[in-house]
Enzyme design. Structure first.
Site, PDB file in Angstrom:
ATOM      1  N   GLY A   1      60.101   6.696  20.759  1.00 25.99           N
ATOM      2  CA  GLY A   1      60.064   7.709  19.711  1.00 25.99           C
ATOM      3  C   GLY A   1      58.656   7.840  19.153  1.00 25.99           C
ATOM      4  N   GLY A   2      58.417   7.202  18.030  1.00 29.72           N
ATOM      5  CA  GLY A   2      57.140   7.334  17.323  1.00 29.72           C
ATOM      6  C   GLY A   2      55.904   7.161  18.194  1.00 29.72           C
TER       7      GLY A   2
ATOM      8  CD  GLU B   1      66.937   5.201  21.838  1.00 33.47           C
ATOM      9  OE1 GLU B   1      65.757   5.246  22.170  1.00 33.47           O
ATOM     10  OE2 GLU B   1      67.470   6.058  21.104  1.00 33.47           O
TER      11      GLU B   1
ATOM     12  CD  GLU C   1      66.886   9.801  15.514  1.00 34.14           C
ATOM     13  OE1 GLU C   1      66.479  10.821  16.084  1.00 34.14           O
ATOM     14  OE2 GLU C   1      66.189   8.759  15.385  1.00 34.14           O
TER      15      GLU C   1
ATOM     16  N   GLY D   1      62.794   3.529  14.610  1.00 33.55           N
ATOM     17  CA  GLY D   1      61.924   4.013  13.542  1.00 33.55           C
ATOM     18  C   GLY D   1      61.739   3.024  12.402  1.00 33.55           C
TER      19      GLY D   1
ATOM     20  CB  SER E   1      60.350  -0.352  16.703  1.00 31.73           C
ATOM     21  OG  SER E   1      60.891   0.320  15.581  1.00 31.73           O
TER      22      SER E   1
ATOM     23  CG  ASN F   1      63.732  11.487  21.433  1.00 29.70           C
ATOM     24  OD1 ASN F   1      63.492  12.674  21.215  1.00 29.70           O
ATOM     25  ND2 ASN F   1      64.761  10.851  20.901  1.00 29.70           N
ATOM     26  CD1 TRP F   2      57.449  13.369  22.737  1.00 27.08           C
ATOM     27  CD2 TRP F   2      56.732  15.493  22.605  1.00 27.08           C
ATOM     28  NE1 TRP F   2      56.481  13.530  23.694  1.00 27.08           N
ATOM     29  CE2 TRP F   2      56.019  14.829  23.636  1.00 27.08           C
ATOM     30  CE3 TRP F   2      56.438  16.837  22.356  1.00 27.08           C
ATOM     31  CZ2 TRP F   2      55.035  15.462  24.397  1.00 27.08           C
ATOM     32  CZ3 TRP F   2      55.458  17.477  23.121  1.00 27.08           C
ATOM     33  CH2 TRP F   2      54.770  16.787  24.125  1.00 27.08           C
ATOM     34  CE  LYS F   3      63.523   9.439  17.759  1.00 25.27           C
ATOM     35  NZ  LYS F   3      63.939   8.290  16.947  1.00 25.27           N
TER      36      LYS F   3
ATOM     37  CG  HIS G   1      68.864   9.744  19.947  1.00 26.51           C
ATOM     38  ND1 HIS G   1      68.835   9.417  18.608  1.00 26.51           N
ATOM     39  CD2 HIS G   1      67.788   9.142  20.500  1.00 26.51           C
ATOM     40  CE1 HIS G   1      67.772   8.656  18.375  1.00 26.51           C
ATOM     41  NE2 HIS G   1      67.126   8.482  19.505  1.00 26.51           N
TER      42      HIS G   1
HETATM   43  P1  13P Z   1      61.209   4.810  17.729  1.00 24.67           P
HETATM   44  O1  13P Z   1      60.439   4.415  18.948  1.00 24.67           O
HETATM   45  O2  13P Z   1      60.451   5.701  16.810  1.00 24.67           O
HETATM   46  O3  13P Z   1      61.817   3.620  17.046  1.00 24.67           O
HETATM   47  O4  13P Z   1      62.447   5.711  18.233  1.00 24.67           O
HETATM   48  C1  13P Z   1      63.216   5.271  19.287  1.00 24.67           C
HETATM   49  C2  13P Z   1      64.120   6.370  19.682  1.00 24.67           C
HETATM   50  O5  13P Z   1      65.030   6.732  18.968  1.00 24.67           O
HETATM   51  C3  13P Z   1      63.866   7.043  20.967  1.00 24.67           C
HETATM   52  O6  13P Z   1      64.917   7.882  21.303  1.00 24.67           O
END
Ligand code: 13P
Length: 251
Positions: free
Chosen positions: A235-236, A169, A99, A175, A214, A10-12, A97
């Protein structure tokens, strides 16, 4: 039947189009180093879905969007319909998600509509659930995940359920660098599968449940080794091809 192993990125709201294309090409280039049993998915921002789809053409890497509209089409300024995403060649869409629940007020009501749009257009939803830090501290993480599943996933038909990916998640791990332990992940993944089985029976054993929060090369293998963890939503670490691929090697 063995469940699908999935590593999804997920590149956000990261990467400009050229950077996204570069990232996707690097994932394609290194893909051969990872077991072909791993299904890779990349989910770039809408603006470069087309270019990323072009960049992964000829490989087995699938592309997903990070959201879709509740409605099919019409006067909804700024929204992107599931049909538009599907027309580009996307196979997946991330829905629910944390967020989006937290910053954009997504509720089970809106998510039911988005899920319907995704299925109506042949997209596989990656439906996210997970508790906040306060909810975990209060011991409510099981109840929160159960409600997020009952209010949305329980409305699916058996046929739709057979084409669903779930991502657990925990909000406190997203993050933050703080990861759920492999034991914590297994405990709640197994619980989520029980909640799914209460509605869908044996089909719950086939539903991939990904861990997100993470997840990185140094912890992926331990988490993925757990029986009810079928991969990760990253994510990251998905923003560096080397790390994303290394997570795939965790299987
Ligand atoms: P991180 O891997 O950056 O913690 O993000 C996880 C995430 O929200 C994937 O959708």
């Amino acid at each position: 039947m063995a469940r699908k192993k999935i590593v999804a990125g997920n590149w956000k709201m990261n990467t400009l189009p050229a950077e996204g294309v570069e990232l996707a090409k690097s994932v394609v280039a290194g893909r051969g180093e990872v077991c072909s049993c791993v299904n890779f998915i990349v989910c770039p921002p809408f603006t470069h879905l087309s270019q990323v789809i072009e960049a992964v053409k000829g490989s087995d890497i699938a592309v997903g969007a990070q959201n879709c509209a509740t409605e099919a089409k019409g006067a909804y300024t700024g929204e992107i319909a599931a049909s538009m995403i599907a027309a580009l060649g996307c196979k997946y869409v991330i829905l629910g998600h944390s967020e989006r629940r937290q910053y954009y007020g997504e509720t089970s009501e809106t998510l039911n509509k988005k899920m319907a749009q995704a299925y109506a257009n042949g997209l596989t939803p990656i439906y996210c659930v997970g508790e906040s830090l306060e909810e975990r501290k209060a011991g409510n993480h099981f109840a929160v995940c159960k409600a997020q599943i009952e209010e949305v996933v329980y409305n699916l038909t058996e046929e739709q359920f057979a084409n669903l990916v779930i991502a657990y998640e925990p909000v406190w791990a997203i993050g933050t660098g703080e990861t759920a332990t492999a034991e914590q992940a297994q405990e709640i993944h197994a619980y989520i599968r029980e909640v799914l089985a209460a509605k869908f029976g044996a089909a719950a054993a086939e539903c991939p449940i990904l861990y997100g929060g993470s997840c990185k090369p140094s912890n992926a293998a331990e988490i993925f080794a757990k029986e009810d963890v079928d991969g990760g939503l990253i994510g990251g670490a998905a923003l560096k091809a080397e790390d994303f691929l290394a997570i795939g090697k965790g299987f």
